[in-house]
Design a protein around this motif. Structure first.
Motif, PDB file in Angstrom:
ATOM      1  N   ASP A 114       0.841  -1.201   0.000  1.00 38.12           N
ATOM      2  CA  ASP A 114       0.000   0.000   0.000  1.00 38.12           C
ATOM      3  C   ASP A 114       0.874   1.247   0.000  1.00 38.12           C
ATOM      4  N   GLU A 115       0.320   2.332  -0.514  1.00 33.34           N
ATOM      5  CA  GLU A 115       1.072   3.569  -0.667  1.00 33.34           C
ATOM      6  C   GLU A 115       0.480   4.683   0.191  1.00 33.34           C
ATOM      7  N   ILE A 116       1.361   5.525   0.710  1.00 32.40           N
ATOM      8  CA  ILE A 116       0.944   6.748   1.380  1.00 32.40           C
ATOM      9  C   ILE A 116       1.698   7.914   0.760  1.00 32.40           C
ATOM     10  N   ILE A 117       1.021   9.050   0.687  1.00 34.73           N
ATOM     11  CA  ILE A 117       1.603  10.255   0.099  1.00 34.73           C
ATOM     12  C   ILE A 117       2.128  11.140   1.219  1.00 34.73           C
ATOM     13  N   VAL A 118       3.375  11.574   1.076  1.00 36.13           N
ATOM     14  CA  VAL A 118       4.031  12.380   2.107  1.00 36.13           C
ATOM     15  C   VAL A 118       4.725  13.571   1.446  1.00 36.13           C
ATOM     16  N   PRO A 119       4.418  14.804   1.860  1.00 36.54           N
ATOM     17  CA  PRO A 119       5.217  15.939   1.372  1.00 36.54           C
ATOM     18  C   PRO A 119       6.656  15.785   1.835  1.00 36.54           C
ATOM     19  N   GLU A 120       7.604  16.046   0.948  1.00 32.78           N
ATOM     20  CA  GLU A 120       9.018  15.986   1.336  1.00 32.78           C
ATOM     21  C   GLU A 120       9.659  17.351   1.177  1.00 32.78           C
ATOM     22  N   PRO A 121      10.664  17.666   2.002  1.00 34.32           N
ATOM     23  CA  PRO A 121      11.331  16.801   2.977  1.00 34.32           C
ATOM     24  C   PRO A 121      10.414  16.441   4.149  1.00 34.32           C
ATOM     25  N   ALA A 122      10.701  15.288   4.765  1.00 36.67           N
ATOM     26  CA  ALA A 122       9.882  14.776   5.859  1.00 36.67           C
ATOM     27  C   ALA A 122      10.775  14.141   6.912  1.00 36.67           C
ATOM     28  N   TYR A 123      10.233  14.008   8.095  1.00 32.07           N
ATOM     29  CA  TYR A 123      10.936  13.339   9.195  1.00 32.07           C
ATOM     30  C   TYR A 123      11.431  11.979   8.714  1.00 32.07           C
ATOM     31  N   ALA A 124      12.716  11.746   8.833  1.00 30.89           N
ATOM     32  CA  ALA A 124      13.341  10.592   8.191  1.00 30.89           C
ATOM     33  C   ALA A 124      12.780   9.262   8.680  1.00 30.89           C
ATOM     34  N   ASN A 125      12.375   9.175   9.939  1.00 28.62           N
ATOM     35  CA  ASN A 125      11.911   7.896  10.463  1.00 28.62           C
ATOM     36  C   ASN A 125      10.574   7.459   9.871  1.00 28.62           C
ATOM     37  N   TYR A 126       9.833   8.377   9.224  1.00 31.86           N
ATOM     38  CA  TYR A 126       8.614   7.939   8.533  1.00 31.86           C
ATOM     39  C   TYR A 126       8.959   6.856   7.508  1.00 31.86           C
ATOM     40  N   MET A 127      10.055   7.061   6.808  1.00 32.77           N
ATOM     41  CA  MET A 127      10.469   6.083   5.811  1.00 32.77           C
ATOM     42  C   MET A 127      10.792   4.738   6.472  1.00 32.77           C
ATOM     43  N   ALA A 128      11.436   4.793   7.623  1.00 23.59           N
ATOM     44  CA  ALA A 128      11.775   3.566   8.340  1.00 23.59           C
ATOM     45  C   ALA A 128      10.515   2.836   8.802  1.00 23.59           C
ATOM     46  N   PHE A 129       9.521   3.578   9.283  1.00 24.45           N
ATOM     47  CA  PHE A 129       8.282   2.950   9.733  1.00 24.45           C
ATOM     48  C   PHE A 129       7.524   2.346   8.554  1.00 24.45           C
ATOM     49  N   PRO A 354      22.589  16.226   7.525  1.00 24.55           N
ATOM     50  CA  PRO A 354      22.439  16.434   6.078  1.00 24.55           C
ATOM     51  C   PRO A 354      20.981  16.246   5.667  1.00 24.55           C
ATOM     52  N   ALA A 355      20.467  17.180   4.869  1.00 27.99           N
ATOM     53  CA  ALA A 355      19.039  17.153   4.539  1.00 27.99           C
ATOM     54  C   ALA A 355      18.671  16.067   3.553  1.00 27.99           C
ATOM     55  N   SER A 356      19.640  15.498   2.866  1.00 21.28           N
ATOM     56  CA  SER A 356      19.317  14.459   1.884  1.00 21.28           C
ATOM     57  C   SER A 356      18.571  13.299   2.529  1.00 21.28           C
ATOM     58  N   GLY A 357      18.817  13.055   3.804  1.00 22.46           N
ATOM     59  CA  GLY A 357      18.154  11.971   4.508  1.00 22.46           C
ATOM     60  C   GLY A 357      16.694  12.231   4.800  1.00 22.46           C
ATOM     61  N   PHE A 358      16.250  13.474   4.600  1.00 26.00           N
ATOM     62  CA  PHE A 358      14.846  13.814   4.817  1.00 26.00           C
ATOM     63  C   PHE A 358      14.051  13.805   3.512  1.00 26.00           C
ATOM     64  N   TYR A 359      14.724  13.476   2.419  1.00 26.12           N
ATOM     65  CA  TYR A 359      14.085  13.369   1.111  1.00 26.12           C
ATOM     66  C   TYR A 359      14.094  11.917   0.663  1.00 26.12           C
ATOM     67  N   VAL A 360      13.085  11.541  -0.105  1.00 24.20           N
ATOM     68  CA  VAL A 360      13.051  10.241  -0.761  1.00 24.20           C
ATOM     69  C   VAL A 360      13.543  10.354  -2.196  1.00 24.20           C
ATOM     70  N   THR A 361      13.194  11.447  -2.866  1.00 26.14           N
ATOM     71  CA  THR A 361      13.587  11.648  -4.260  1.00 26.14           C
ATOM     72  C   THR A 361      15.095  11.816  -4.366  1.00 26.14           C
ATOM     73  N   PRO A 362      15.777  10.956  -5.117  1.00 32.57           N
ATOM     74  CA  PRO A 362      17.244  11.062  -5.244  1.00 32.57           C
ATOM     75  C   PRO A 362      17.659  12.439  -5.772  1.00 32.57           C
ATOM     76  N   GLY A 363      18.713  12.975  -5.159  1.00 32.81           N
ATOM     77  CA  GLY A 363      19.267  14.241  -5.618  1.00 32.81           C
ATOM     78  C   GLY A 363      18.742  15.464  -4.907  1.00 32.81           C
ATOM     79  N   LEU A 364      17.582  15.361  -4.260  1.00 33.64           N
ATOM     80  CA  LEU A 364      17.035  16.524  -3.567  1.00 33.64           C
ATOM     81  C   LEU A 364      17.725  16.722  -2.219  1.00 33.64           C
ATOM     82  N   GLY A 365      17.906  17.974  -1.859  1.00 34.71           N
ATOM     83  CA  GLY A 365      18.493  18.307  -0.569  1.00 34.71           C
ATOM     84  C   GLY A 365      19.990  18.117  -0.472  1.00 34.71           C
ATOM     85  N   LYS A 366      20.673  17.940  -1.604  1.00 32.96           N
ATOM     86  CA  LYS A 366      22.107  17.630  -1.553  1.00 32.96           C
ATOM     87  C   LYS A 366      22.950  18.774  -0.984  1.00 32.96           C
TER      88      LYS A 366
END
Length: 397
Positions: A114-129, A354-366
């Motif tokens: 299942d999919e959930i939509i999350v505005p990014e950047p987002a709290y990194a642990n959301y991805m872990a959960f 580093p903010a890259s860890g708060f993004y899912v999209t590669p390259g954002l926040g570098k």
């Protein structure tokens, strides 16, 4: 050879803590490290909470009910009513921090895939959960140029498909400090209602909104009451990160009963933590006002000083105690690691996330970092001096 699970391999490392070994090594060598990386408040916890822990007279530190002590949940009802959030005790489940609340919400609401939509950047642990629950996060990018405001609702619509089960927001936002407007919350409400989605709303920073705009909780939104899963925690408002007390709030009885199965499997939330958190509800308002005033002063000081450093830019956050700043570097991950491993100014250095860890999209926040303004203004000033010196040295290499 023994194999690690795919889930374990996919689990992201924390951008907040992954550089900790470099920081520990620097401190072991006598270097002063200014911690801007983690939302650990430096302000004292309420005295009533500390006194409650010291005066525990139980002969046995027993299990509590799986949804938490009823007296605590009853007192939380009074707390939320001050924010026009009207609940019954049985609509509140006490959890081991807000983190457990998010995890159990995902486990109860989402099937693998299942999919959930999350505005990014987002709290990194959301991805872990999400990885733990087998769910997939689909992101809506926001940008530092617009102050991280939500994009048009059409961007959300474009992502919705039969696998989409929910939207997750953090308001006020970690890591950006953004506070959603009334119009943005209404657009989210309509989207949730139209597509029959869950709305997971992380609102642990509600006490720290610095603008004059009214606080709008997901629980204020009409006609989607049973869609809303509110996530909360005492960690930030009472400087009580270590007692691990949060809660999950839902008016959806079927969801409540499902979450309770996970709660029963882990037996009970922390006993001592509930005692401290319950005592904290007795504070008369002056404690929170002092903390609010202090964080707002720190924010104003930090943003003013950051934007005076050549090549650095940060929009002014309206809530929480974080900001994202863009730096004049190509790779903030490398820069943050270099600050800890190689750079010293008067035997001092800085630890940023580093903010890259708060993004899912590669390259954002570098070229971005998250800065938590959880240090007093003297230390913030010293840290910003070190940051400016580090940027000069890094770009002269």
């Amino acid at each position: 050879m023994l194999q690690i699970s795919e889930r374990g391999i996919q689990m992201p490392a924390s951008p907040i803590r992954k550089l900790a070994p470099l920081s520990d090594r620097a401190k072991a060598n006598g270097v002063k490290v200014y911690h801007l990386n983690i939302g650990q408040p430096d302000l004292p916890s309420p005295q009533v909470a500390l006194d409650a822990i010291r005066s525990i007279d139980r002969k046995t530190l027993e299990y509590s009910p799986s949804d938490g002590f009823r007296f605590f949940r009853e007192n939380l009802v009074n707390y939320y009513s001050k924010f026009d959030i009207h609940l019954a005790p049985d609509e509140i489940i006490v959890t081991a921090g807000g983190s457990e609340a998010v995890l159990y919400a995902f486990m109860a609401c989402l099937n693998p895939g299942d999919e959930i939509i999350v505005p990014e950047p987002a709290y990194a642990n959301y991805m872990a959960f999400a990885v733990s629950a087998g769910a997939v996060i689909k992101t809506i990018p926001t940008s530092i140029e617009t102050g991280f405001k939500l994009p048009e609702i059409e961007k959300f619509e474009a992502l919705i498909n039969p696998k989409t089960k929910g939207i997750l927001i953090c308001n006020p936002n970690n890591p950006t400090g953004y506070v959603y407007t009334a119009d943005e919350m209404e657009q989210i409400r309509l989207l949730v209602k139209r597509h029959n989605l869950y709305l997971f709303s992380d609102e642990v920073y509600r006490e720290f909104i610095y603008s004059d705009a009214p606080y709008i909780s997901a629980c204020h939104l009409k006609e989607i009451e049973e869609h809303v899963v509110l996530i909360d925690s005492v960690s930030k408002r009472y400087s009580e990160c270590g007692i691990r007390i949060g809660c999950l709030i839902t008016k959806n009885r079927k969801l409540h009963d499902t979450v309770m199965k996970f709660c029963q499997a882990r037996l009970s939330p922390p006993l001592v933590g509930q005692i401290a958190a319950n005592a904290s509800l007795q504070e008369n308002g002056s404690y929170m006002q002092r903390n609010f005033d202090e964080y707002r002063c720190r924010r104003d000081f930090l943003i003013d000083r950051l934007n005076k450093i050549p090549g650095v830019y940060s929009p002014q956050p309206e809530g929480a105690f974080y900001t994202l700043a863009s730096l004049p570097v190509d790779d903030a991950d490398a820069f943050c690691a270099w600050c800890l491993s190689d750079f010293r100014y008067k035997n001092q250095t800085i630890f940023m996330a580093p903010a890259s860890g708060f993004y899912v999209t590669p390259g954002l926040g570098k070229n971005e970092v998250r800065i938590a303004y959880v240090l007093n203004r003297e230390d913030l000033n010293n840290a910003l001096i070190v940051l400016e010196k580090a940027l000069e040295a890094y770009n002269e290499r």
